[in-house]
Design a protein around this motif. Structure first.
Motif, PDB file in Angstrom:
ATOM      1  N   LEU A 237     -14.227  -4.845  -3.905  1.00  0.00           N
ATOM      2  CA  LEU A 237     -13.088  -5.705  -4.209  1.00  0.00           C
ATOM      3  C   LEU A 237     -13.437  -7.134  -3.829  1.00  0.00           C
ATOM      4  O   LEU A 237     -13.671  -7.444  -2.655  1.00  0.00           O
ATOM      5  CB  LEU A 237     -11.848  -5.240  -3.440  1.00  0.00           C
ATOM      6  CG  LEU A 237     -10.593  -6.103  -3.578  1.00  0.00           C
ATOM      7  CD1 LEU A 237     -10.115  -6.157  -5.028  1.00  0.00           C
ATOM      8  CD2 LEU A 237      -9.482  -5.599  -2.662  1.00  0.00           C
TER       9      LEU A 237
ATOM     10  N   SER B 173       0.828  -1.203   0.000  1.00  0.00           N
ATOM     11  CA  SER B 173       0.000   0.000   0.000  1.00  0.00           C
ATOM     12  C   SER B 173       0.862   1.253   0.000  1.00  0.00           C
ATOM     13  O   SER B 173       2.057   1.209   0.327  1.00  0.00           O
ATOM     14  CB  SER B 173      -0.887   0.009   1.251  1.00  0.00           C
ATOM     15  OG  SER B 173      -0.083   0.166   2.410  1.00  0.00           O
TER      16      SER B 173
ATOM     17  N   PRO C 216      -8.524   3.486   0.714  1.00  0.00           N
ATOM     18  CA  PRO C 216      -9.237   2.815   1.817  1.00  0.00           C
ATOM     19  C   PRO C 216     -10.635   3.340   2.081  1.00  0.00           C
ATOM     20  O   PRO C 216     -11.505   2.584   2.522  1.00  0.00           O
ATOM     21  CB  PRO C 216      -8.309   3.039   3.024  1.00  0.00           C
ATOM     22  CG  PRO C 216      -7.408   4.163   2.632  1.00  0.00           C
ATOM     23  CD  PRO C 216      -7.258   4.081   1.154  1.00  0.00           C
TER      24      PRO C 216
ATOM     25  N   ALA D 258      -7.912   0.787  -9.089  1.00  0.00           N
ATOM     26  CA  ALA D 258      -8.512   1.286  -7.846  1.00  0.00           C
ATOM     27  C   ALA D 258      -8.331   2.794  -7.726  1.00  0.00           C
ATOM     28  O   ALA D 258      -9.266   3.528  -7.359  1.00  0.00           O
ATOM     29  CB  ALA D 258      -7.887   0.574  -6.642  1.00  0.00           C
TER      30      ALA D 258
ATOM     31  N   THR E 271      -4.005  -3.561  -2.171  1.00  0.00           N
ATOM     32  CA  THR E 271      -4.980  -2.907  -3.060  1.00  0.00           C
ATOM     33  C   THR E 271      -5.902  -1.984  -2.272  1.00  0.00           C
ATOM     34  O   THR E 271      -6.145  -0.837  -2.684  1.00  0.00           O
ATOM     35  CB  THR E 271      -5.813  -3.964  -3.810  1.00  0.00           C
ATOM     36  OG1 THR E 271      -4.937  -4.793  -4.592  1.00  0.00           O
ATOM     37  CG2 THR E 271      -6.823  -3.302  -4.736  1.00  0.00           C
ATOM     38  N   MET E 272      -6.415  -2.454  -1.150  1.00  0.00           N
ATOM     39  CA  MET E 272      -7.327  -1.629  -0.353  1.00  0.00           C
ATOM     40  C   MET E 272      -6.623  -0.384   0.173  1.00  0.00           C
ATOM     41  O   MET E 272      -7.250   0.663   0.363  1.00  0.00           O
ATOM     42  CB  MET E 272      -7.926  -2.444   0.792  1.00  0.00           C
ATOM     43  CG  MET E 272      -8.832  -3.569   0.306  1.00  0.00           C
ATOM     44  SD  MET E 272      -9.739  -4.413   1.621  1.00  0.00           S
ATOM     45  CE  MET E 272     -10.951  -3.154   2.067  1.00  0.00           C
TER      46      MET E 272
ATOM     47  N   GLU F 132     -10.062 -11.678   2.806  1.00  0.00           N
ATOM     48  CA  GLU F 132      -9.594 -10.776   3.857  1.00  0.00           C
ATOM     49  C   GLU F 132      -8.251 -11.249   4.407  1.00  0.00           C
ATOM     50  O   GLU F 132      -8.041 -12.437   4.656  1.00  0.00           O
ATOM     51  CB  GLU F 132     -10.614 -10.717   4.990  1.00  0.00           C
ATOM     52  CG  GLU F 132     -10.274  -9.704   6.066  1.00  0.00           C
ATOM     53  CD  GLU F 132     -11.370  -9.558   7.102  1.00  0.00           C
ATOM     54  OE1 GLU F 132     -11.233  -8.689   7.970  1.00  0.00           O
ATOM     55  OE2 GLU F 132     -12.360 -10.322   7.030  1.00  0.00           O
TER      56      GLU F 132
ATOM     57  N   ILE G  54     -13.150   1.615  -0.824  1.00  0.00           N
ATOM     58  CA  ILE G  54     -13.152   0.188  -1.163  1.00  0.00           C
ATOM     59  C   ILE G  54     -13.827  -0.622  -0.068  1.00  0.00           C
ATOM     60  O   ILE G  54     -13.557  -0.435   1.119  1.00  0.00           O
ATOM     61  CB  ILE G  54     -11.719  -0.338  -1.385  1.00  0.00           C
ATOM     62  CG1 ILE G  54     -11.036   0.415  -2.523  1.00  0.00           C
ATOM     63  CG2 ILE G  54     -11.748  -1.839  -1.706  1.00  0.00           C
ATOM     64  CD1 ILE G  54      -9.620  -0.058  -2.816  1.00  0.00           C
ATOM     65  N   THR G  55     -14.695  -1.531  -0.495  1.00  0.00           N
ATOM     66  CA  THR G  55     -15.314  -2.501   0.391  1.00  0.00           C
ATOM     67  C   THR G  55     -14.971  -3.897  -0.101  1.00  0.00           C
ATOM     68  O   THR G  55     -15.124  -4.188  -1.292  1.00  0.00           O
ATOM     69  CB  THR G  55     -16.845  -2.337   0.425  1.00  0.00           C
ATOM     70  OG1 THR G  55     -17.172  -1.033   0.922  1.00  0.00           O
ATOM     71  CG2 THR G  55     -17.497  -3.393   1.321  1.00  0.00           C
ATOM     72  N   LEU G  56     -14.507  -4.755   0.791  1.00  0.00           N
ATOM     73  CA  LEU G  56     -14.157  -6.123   0.435  1.00  0.00           C
ATOM     74  C   LEU G  56     -15.399  -7.011   0.504  1.00  0.00           C
ATOM     75  O   LEU G  56     -16.148  -6.972   1.484  1.00  0.00           O
ATOM     76  CB  LEU G  56     -13.090  -6.651   1.392  1.00  0.00           C
ATOM     77  CG  LEU G  56     -12.576  -8.069   1.141  1.00  0.00           C
ATOM     78  CD1 LEU G  56     -11.819  -8.146  -0.179  1.00  0.00           C
ATOM     79  CD2 LEU G  56     -11.691  -8.529   2.299  1.00  0.00           C
TER      80      LEU G  56
END
Length: 313
Positions: free
Chosen positions: A118, A77, A135, A106, A130-131, A122, A138-140
């Motif tokens: 995304l 990151s 941040p 992203a 990537t997140m 987790e 983005i939602t995983l």
């Protein structure tokens, strides 16, 4: 016993590049090099470099100031890059270009005001990196059920990205549900799941049908290797993920006539050959290499290493 040896298998272009980068860095600078996380998710590879003197760390704070730090194939990151600058580290970026592609997507989507979903697992190094690019945007999501729990206003700008090492079928199920819930969903022009992941899964899907047992060479923390094992099980066959021949269990082979052997994208060929040799020695196995696709992808070394001469030590 017959062995069906899947091709393609083993190292992908991104893994080859990252390992070549670390080997060249050691040859030029000496072994006093640090790597952020594992260079690739494979115990054999990590142990080999550790034995040479390379140090793998999970925190930039564990790296002495002004040292050499290599970023692994999974990417990092912006926060990690900034922490490295603060410690005046000499960084070498061995991120797989296909992971970098997802990072760039992203950033672009976030700048255009999209919320990014995304699809990934987790805690995986690639997902964390990537997140970290956006941040707040983005939602995983890991499952179709998690998609059902999402709440966005009608017409919201939503885009989807994917971890590169997912099961094609697994990601497809989540993506199908996302499109059902959010018809306005934006997707990249090219699929995020990497060519090597797709090709290795295709080979297992075809060859497992002809096999009684599936052996996947790779480490337990390798996402793409785990997906190959799961795919073997989904084909109705016993499937095991192992690091090497020492983990083979005799009771796996009772009544087995045909064994499919493959390897995840971070598993070296040497461990594949050790398993083959053991099955030949103990069961008189014959070998048939089964080529489903050919791969000719190559990624250049990180720019920090290009043109360096190897120092004889």
């Amino acid at each position: 016993m017959q062995i069906l040896l899947a091709n393609p298998r083993g190292f992908c272009a991104g893994v080859n590049m990252a390992i070549d980068a670390l080997e060249k860095a050691v040859a030029h600078f000496g072994p006093n090099i640090y790597v952020y996380h594992e260079i690739v998710h494979n115990r054999y590879v990590v142990d080999r470099f550790t034995a040479q003197g390379v140090t793998f760390v999970d925190s930039v704070e564990d790296v002495p100031e002004e040292s050499i730090l290599l970023f692994s194939a999974h990417g990092v990151s912006p926060e990690i890059r900034e922490a490295s600058r603060r410690r005046k580290l000499h960084t070498i970026d061995a991120t797989c270009p296909l992971v970098t592609k997802v990072h760039m997507e992203a950033i672009r989507y976030a700048k255009r005001g999209y919320h990014i979903l995304l699809i990934g697992h987790e805690g995986h190094d690639e997902v964390i990196g990537t997140m970290g690019e956006a941040p707040e945007s983005i939602t995983l999501v890991e499952t179709p059920e998690e998609v059902d729990a999402l709440a966005f206003s009608e017409g919201a700008k939503i885009a989807v990205l994917t971890q590169t090492t997912l099961s094609v079928d697994e990601a497809g199920r989540v993506l199908k549900r996302l499109r059902e819930r959010f018809p306005q969903l934006e997707t990249p022009s090219k699929d995020d799941i990497c060519y090597a992941t797709t090709n290795r899964q295709e080979a297992v899907g075809i060859l497992a049908q002809k096999s009684d047992l599936v052996l996947v060479l790779g480490s337990q923390n390798s996402s793409n290797s785990q997906r190959l094992r799961e795919l073997g099980e989904e084909c109705g066959k016993p499937a095991y993920l192992i690091d090497g021949a020492s983990e083979l269990q005799p009771d796996w082979f009772h009544g087995v006539e045909t064994v499919l052997i493959t390897a995840g994208a971070s598993a070296p060929e040497v461990v594949v050959q050790e398993v083959i040799d053991k099955l030949v020695d103990e069961y008189g196995a014959s070998l048939s290499e089964e080529t489903i696709r050919t791969e000719q992808v190559h990624f250049p070394l990180p720019k920090e290493l290009r043109g360096l001469e190897v120092v004889q030590r």
